[in-house]
Design a protein around this motif. Structure first.
Motif, PDB file in Angstrom:
ATOM      1  N   GLY A 187     -12.449 -17.013 -43.857  1.00 50.09           N
ATOM      2  CA  GLY A 187     -12.094 -18.004 -42.833  1.00 50.09           C
ATOM      3  C   GLY A 187     -10.889 -17.593 -42.000  1.00 50.09           C
ATOM      4  O   GLY A 187     -10.342 -18.408 -41.246  1.00 50.09           O
ATOM      5  N   LEU A 188     -10.469 -16.320 -42.109  1.00 45.06           N
ATOM      6  CA  LEU A 188      -9.298 -15.851 -41.359  1.00 45.06           C
ATOM      7  C   LEU A 188      -9.525 -15.999 -39.850  1.00 45.06           C
ATOM      8  O   LEU A 188     -10.547 -15.572 -39.325  1.00 45.06           O
ATOM      9  CB  LEU A 188      -9.032 -14.367 -41.700  1.00 45.06           C
ATOM     10  CG  LEU A 188      -7.951 -13.660 -40.890  1.00 45.06           C
ATOM     11  CD1 LEU A 188      -6.567 -14.273 -41.115  1.00 45.06           C
ATOM     12  CD2 LEU A 188      -7.922 -12.160 -41.238  1.00 45.06           C
ATOM     13  N   ARG A 189      -8.554 -16.633 -39.202  1.00 45.05           N
ATOM     14  CA  ARG A 189      -8.617 -16.799 -37.736  1.00 45.05           C
ATOM     15  C   ARG A 189      -7.511 -15.975 -37.093  1.00 45.05           C
ATOM     16  O   ARG A 189      -6.444 -15.777 -37.678  1.00 45.05           O
ATOM     17  CB  ARG A 189      -8.468 -18.279 -37.381  1.00 45.05           C
ATOM     18  CG  ARG A 189      -9.689 -19.078 -37.824  1.00 45.05           C
ATOM     19  CD  ARG A 189      -9.420 -20.567 -37.816  1.00 45.05           C
ATOM     20  NE  ARG A 189      -9.124 -21.075 -36.486  1.00 45.05           N
ATOM     21  CZ  ARG A 189      -8.786 -22.354 -36.235  1.00 45.05           C
ATOM     22  NH1 ARG A 189      -8.727 -23.217 -37.212  1.00 45.05           N
ATOM     23  NH2 ARG A 189      -8.518 -22.738 -35.012  1.00 45.05           N
ATOM     24  N   GLY A 190      -7.777 -15.520 -35.886  1.00 43.49           N
ATOM     25  CA  GLY A 190      -6.851 -14.622 -35.177  1.00 43.49           C
ATOM     26  C   GLY A 190      -5.455 -15.218 -35.063  1.00 43.49           C
ATOM     27  O   GLY A 190      -5.297 -16.387 -34.713  1.00 43.49           O
ATOM     28  N   ARG A 191      -4.456 -14.389 -35.335  1.00 44.26           N
ATOM     29  CA  ARG A 191      -3.066 -14.849 -35.324  1.00 44.26           C
ATOM     30  C   ARG A 191      -2.371 -14.610 -33.988  1.00 44.26           C
ATOM     31  O   ARG A 191      -1.181 -14.902 -33.844  1.00 44.26           O
ATOM     32  CB  ARG A 191      -2.268 -14.134 -36.425  1.00 44.26           C
ATOM     33  CG  ARG A 191      -2.818 -14.315 -37.846  1.00 44.26           C
ATOM     34  CD  ARG A 191      -2.988 -15.773 -38.220  1.00 44.26           C
ATOM     35  NE  ARG A 191      -3.147 -15.963 -39.662  1.00 44.26           N
ATOM     36  CZ  ARG A 191      -3.940 -16.837 -40.226  1.00 44.26           C
ATOM     37  NH1 ARG A 191      -4.704 -17.619 -39.472  1.00 44.26           N
ATOM     38  NH2 ARG A 191      -3.995 -16.978 -41.534  1.00 44.26           N
ATOM     39  N   ALA A 365      -9.703 -17.990 -48.868  1.00 39.93           N
ATOM     40  CA  ALA A 365     -10.104 -19.276 -48.262  1.00 39.93           C
ATOM     41  C   ALA A 365      -9.536 -20.477 -49.009  1.00 39.93           C
ATOM     42  O   ALA A 365      -9.491 -21.582 -48.476  1.00 39.93           O
ATOM     43  CB  ALA A 365     -11.627 -19.365 -48.192  1.00 39.93           C
ATOM     44  N   LYS A 366      -9.110 -20.242 -50.257  1.00 38.89           N
ATOM     45  CA  LYS A 366      -8.536 -21.362 -51.026  1.00 38.89           C
ATOM     46  C   LYS A 366      -7.087 -21.615 -50.620  1.00 38.89           C
ATOM     47  O   LYS A 366      -6.489 -22.624 -50.985  1.00 38.89           O
ATOM     48  CB  LYS A 366      -8.567 -21.037 -52.518  1.00 38.89           C
ATOM     49  CG  LYS A 366      -9.962 -21.150 -53.103  1.00 38.89           C
ATOM     50  CD  LYS A 366      -9.887 -21.062 -54.626  1.00 38.89           C
ATOM     51  CE  LYS A 366     -11.280 -20.889 -55.188  1.00 38.89           C
ATOM     52  NZ  LYS A 366     -11.354 -19.838 -56.182  1.00 38.89           N
ATOM     53  N   ILE A 367      -6.504 -20.687 -49.882  1.00 33.90           N
ATOM     54  CA  ILE A 367      -5.101 -20.823 -49.480  1.00 33.90           C
ATOM     55  C   ILE A 367      -5.062 -21.518 -48.112  1.00 33.90           C
ATOM     56  O   ILE A 367      -5.857 -21.193 -47.231  1.00 33.90           O
ATOM     57  CB  ILE A 367      -4.447 -19.416 -49.381  1.00 33.90           C
ATOM     58  CG1 ILE A 367      -4.552 -18.707 -50.736  1.00 33.90           C
ATOM     59  CG2 ILE A 367      -3.005 -19.498 -48.909  1.00 33.90           C
ATOM     60  CD1 ILE A 367      -4.331 -17.221 -50.654  1.00 33.90           C
ATOM     61  N   GLY A 368      -4.144 -22.453 -47.942  1.00 33.06           N
ATOM     62  CA  GLY A 368      -4.024 -23.103 -46.637  1.00 33.06           C
ATOM     63  C   GLY A 368      -4.739 -24.431 -46.579  1.00 33.06           C
ATOM     64  O   GLY A 368      -4.931 -25.099 -47.603  1.00 33.06           O
ATOM     65  N   LYS A 373      -6.854 -21.298 -42.674  1.00 38.21           N
ATOM     66  CA  LYS A 373      -6.812 -20.617 -43.973  1.00 38.21           C
ATOM     67  C   LYS A 373      -5.690 -19.591 -44.031  1.00 38.21           C
ATOM     68  O   LYS A 373      -5.319 -18.994 -43.015  1.00 38.21           O
ATOM     69  CB  LYS A 373      -8.128 -19.873 -44.220  1.00 38.21           C
ATOM     70  CG  LYS A 373      -9.370 -20.731 -44.097  1.00 38.21           C
ATOM     71  CD  LYS A 373      -9.457 -21.713 -45.227  1.00 38.21           C
ATOM     72  CE  LYS A 373     -10.793 -22.435 -45.237  1.00 38.21           C
ATOM     73  NZ  LYS A 373     -10.726 -23.589 -46.142  1.00 38.21           N
ATOM     74  N   GLY A 374      -5.241 -19.354 -45.263  1.00 39.19           N
ATOM     75  CA  GLY A 374      -4.339 -18.231 -45.489  1.00 39.19           C
ATOM     76  C   GLY A 374      -2.882 -18.553 -45.213  1.00 39.19           C
ATOM     77  O   GLY A 374      -2.437 -19.710 -45.288  1.00 39.19           O
ATOM     78  N   THR A 375      -2.142 -17.507 -44.907  1.00 42.08           N
ATOM     79  CA  THR A 375      -0.704 -17.644 -44.662  1.00 42.08           C
ATOM     80  C   THR A 375      -0.399 -17.221 -43.234  1.00 42.08           C
ATOM     81  O   THR A 375      -1.194 -16.539 -42.591  1.00 42.08           O
ATOM     82  CB  THR A 375       0.101 -16.742 -45.615  1.00 42.08           C
ATOM     83  OG1 THR A 375      -0.285 -15.378 -45.396  1.00 42.08           O
ATOM     84  CG2 THR A 375      -0.127 -17.109 -47.069  1.00 42.08           C
ATOM     85  N   GLU A 391       6.905 -15.896 -44.565  1.00 38.55           N
ATOM     86  CA  GLU A 391       5.458 -16.078 -44.717  1.00 38.55           C
ATOM     87  C   GLU A 391       5.228 -17.444 -45.357  1.00 38.55           C
ATOM     88  O   GLU A 391       5.764 -17.718 -46.435  1.00 38.55           O
ATOM     89  CB  GLU A 391       4.877 -14.983 -45.621  1.00 38.55           C
ATOM     90  CG  GLU A 391       3.392 -15.167 -45.861  1.00 38.55           C
ATOM     91  CD  GLU A 391       2.753 -13.997 -46.591  1.00 38.55           C
ATOM     92  OE1 GLU A 391       3.484 -13.198 -47.211  1.00 38.55           O
ATOM     93  OE2 GLU A 391       1.505 -13.902 -46.531  1.00 38.55           O
ATOM     94  N   VAL A 392       4.459 -18.286 -44.685  1.00 41.56           N
ATOM     95  CA  VAL A 392       4.227 -19.619 -45.241  1.00 41.56           C
ATOM     96  C   VAL A 392       2.735 -19.898 -45.338  1.00 41.56           C
ATOM     97  O   VAL A 392       1.946 -19.442 -44.509  1.00 41.56           O
ATOM     98  CB  VAL A 392       4.898 -20.735 -44.385  1.00 41.56           C
ATOM     99  CG1 VAL A 392       6.394 -20.561 -44.347  1.00 41.56           C
ATOM    100  CG2 VAL A 392       4.327 -20.798 -42.991  1.00 41.56           C
ATOM    101  N   GLU A 393       2.390 -20.635 -46.377  1.00 40.69           N
ATOM    102  CA  GLU A 393       0.997 -21.054 -46.506  1.00 40.69           C
ATOM    103  C   GLU A 393       0.696 -22.010 -45.362  1.00 40.69           C
ATOM    104  O   GLU A 393       1.520 -22.885 -45.032  1.00 40.69           O
ATOM    105  CB  GLU A 393       0.814 -21.749 -47.868  1.00 40.69           C
ATOM    106  CG  GLU A 393      -0.600 -22.241 -48.064  1.00 40.69           C
ATOM    107  CD  GLU A 393      -0.899 -22.575 -49.525  1.00 40.69           C
ATOM    108  OE1 GLU A 393      -0.005 -22.457 -50.375  1.00 40.69           O
ATOM    109  OE2 GLU A 393      -2.055 -22.972 -49.774  1.00 40.69           O
TER     110      GLU A 393
END
Ligand SMILES: Cc1cc2nc3c(=O)[nH]c(=O)nc-3n(C[C@H](O)[C@H](O)[C@H](O)COP(=O)(O)O)c2cc1C
Ligand code: SF4
Length: 549
Positions: A187-191, A365-368, A373-375, A391-393
């Motif tokens: 589920g990573l989305r562009g940062r 995907a479980k993070i965030g 999702k993610g950090t 770095e933050v969740e």
């Protein structure tokens, strides 16, 4: 945009580019000469006007840059900190006025007083040692806090080359499709700002039919106040390169191109060293680790133009064209660099792939939160007690970032602009209500963007801030579409005139201007600048009242 102008420069491939050559020619004097540009036009079989049109766009190639010796940072964090007047004054005692130029954000927002001299950046106390610096003395590198709240994925130490090779082997053994599935599952989305799912982008490029494809790492980090990409490039270079190789493997791209801003000379050096290490360990070239996988890197040093962070302007830039934004479709995944299928991703997005490959997409995907999702890395400026990169969740309360990680503010702050010049101006009364994720910011009428946090102190007039913002927007407009080219200029004029007491702004006219920018602009530069202006009008109406009628 002419198809030929994209395809002609590809005759020489990505290793020998007109843009690179322009940069090298500009180095001794600050700008290439007319004769040199003519010779380049002949070499690359393009018109003289094309070469001139490209060179004259960039801060560090254009004729006005000739003879510049030293550059003062005029990024937003340095402006708010009020350090740059003193820097300028000190530099004037060493250089003629016309030898002093400007650079917009050297990524030293954690200590300000930033300037650039002969390929090196300086900040903080360095200006006190100006004489030593200009006589060749060495100055210690900058330092800033690094911390985390939640899992350490991006800030975890870089793999060493042995671990890099083992993780790469695991990725290659998985095969293209399962690896892509794993990335999509994360589920990573562009940062880089837009939050587009990387899995979809990689899949679109993978499905495009072409022998040649490219992965571009967008390391143009132009948002004043952001230096998290700089952190990754300089402190976690192998994670960035790993992500690019994984993206190359799943899409079938054999070239990874890093477009790194000129204002980050250390980032260029560190990345080049890391690439050389990969070469030395046989981890680049053909048949990598015995798999049918070929990959090489090319580093391109940008030349000072904010709009080159926009992915299609960036592609034009590498091709040696004037870096104007392209209309879409076609999207870069269909016809990108040299008209070939291309994935453009932000540094942080690519660096996040390491932990996804290592621990799996499901784990990530479980993070965030449900949709973010993610950090995420956040950049805190010098108004925090502990400025730095954290770095933050996703979903972490903003108050935790401000108080626990940043240690609170050094001086009273009335607002923060979060997410760069196109990000929202978040007033202090909202700090307690926001969590750091795409949805929370959007619901409250702000924008997470790249998550840089620039503090606006109580003593800094909001009208000055808006004028600075619109000045930036008009200067950095690529000029391709009228609403932005003219609208940002007129907006700046109105704000400047009002600030100088030469005439209040007509509210209806200003509202029309913002609507035109938002609805009529081709890209998110002109389209995005109304957001912070509207936030300021909403939350600082009393303070801004005298400037409007
Ligand atoms: C004016 C403007 C400036 C941008 N600057 C950057 C930038 O400096 N770095 C970046 O990664 N993306 C930047 N972007 C976003 C890129 O166009 C693109 O969406 C991004 O590189 C895609 O990568 P991502 O999906 O990993 O975020 C900018 C967009 C606009 C409209
Ligand atoms: S909105 Fe501005 S930066 Fe974007 S294409 Fe139009 S002129 Fe260029």
């Amino acid at each position: 945009m002419s198809k030929n102008l994209s395809e002609l420069p590809f005759r020489k491939g990505v290793e020998d580019t007109l843009f690179d050559k322009l940069g090298r020619l500009a180095q001794p004097a600050g700008a290439p000469s007319a004769e040199e540009m003519e010779r380049l036009a002949e070499e690359f079989l393009v018109g003289k006007a094309n070469v001139y049109g490209a060179a004259s766009f960039y801060d560090f190639l254009k004729e006005e840059n000739r003879g510049k010796e030293v550059y003062v940072c005029n990024g937003t964090a340095c402006v708010c900190a009020g350090t740059q007047g003193k820097v300028h004054e000190t530099l004037e005692s060493h250089f003629e006025a016309d030898q002093i130029g400007h650079m917009t954000c050297l990524g030293r927002c954690h200590e300000n007083a930033a300037f650039h001299y002969k390929g090196q950046n300086y900040s903080g106390e360095d200006i006190a040692y100006a004489s030593e610096i200009f006589s060749g003395g060495v100055i210690a590198p900058d330092t800033y806090s690094v911390g985390h709240h939640g899992p350490e994925l991006l800030t975890a130490p870089d793999n060493d080359l042995q671990q890099f090779s083992e993780l790469l082997r695991r990725a290659l053994e998985m095969g293209q499709e399962p690896l892509l599935d794993e990335i999509t599952r994360s589920g990573l989305r562009g940062r880089g700002g837009a939050g587009f799912p990387i899995g979809l982008k990689l899949d679109a490029c993978r499905q495009a039919d072409s022998d040649t494809k490219f992965i571009i790492c967008n390391a143009d980090e132009g948002d004043p106040g952001a230096y998290s990409d700089r952190y990754l490039l300089e402190e976690r270079p192998l994670s960035v390169l790993f992500g690019m190789m994984v993206a190359g493997f799943v899409t079938g791209a054999e070239w990874g191109v890093l477009y790194i801003r000129a204002e980050y000379p250390d980032s260029v050096a560190v990345i080049e060293r890391a690439i050389a290490d990969l070469h030395d360990h046989g981890l680049l070239g053909t048949k990598i680790l015995g798999f049918p996988f070929t990959y090489n890197f090319k580093v391109i040093k940008a030349q000072g133009a904010y709009i080159c962070g926009e992915e299609t302007a960036l592609i034009n830039s590498i091709e040696g064209q004037r870096p104007e934004v392209r209309t879409r479709p076609p999207y870069p995944t269909q016809a990108g660099l040299f008209n070939k299928p291309t994935v453009v991703n932000n540094v942080e997005t690519l660096a996040a792939l390491r932990s996804i490959v290592d621990q799996g997409g499901r784990h990530y995907a479980k993070i965030g939160t449900a949709r973010s999702k993610g950090t995420k890395l956040v950049s805190l400026d010098s108004f925090f007690m502990r400025p730095g990169i954290y770095e933050v969740e996703m979903g972490t309360p903003l108050s935790v970032i401000i108080d626990e990680l940043g240690g609170g503010f050094k001086a009273p702050v009335k607002a923060m602009q979060i997410g760069g010049p196109l990000g929202g101006i978040v007033p202090a009364e909202k700090f307690g209500e926001l969590t750091l994720d795409y949805e929370a910011f959007q619901q409250q009428g702000f924008l997470l963007g790249h998550a840089s946090m620039v503090c606006i102190p109580e003593t800094f007039p909001m009208i000055d801030y808006l004028e600075h913002l619109m000045d930036f927007a008009q200067y950095e407009s690529c000029g391709k579409c009228f609403p932005c080219r003219l609208g940002t200029k007129r907006g700046h004029e109105l704000l400047k005139r009002a600030r100088e007491g030469r005439g209040a702004i007509d509210r209806t006219l200003f509202a029309d201007l913002l609507d035109t920018l938002q609805n009529g602009s081709l890209c998110a530069h002109g389209g995005g600048i109304p957001l912070p202006v509207r936030n300021a009008l909403q939350y600082f109406s009393k303070e801004l009242q005298p400037y409007f009628n």
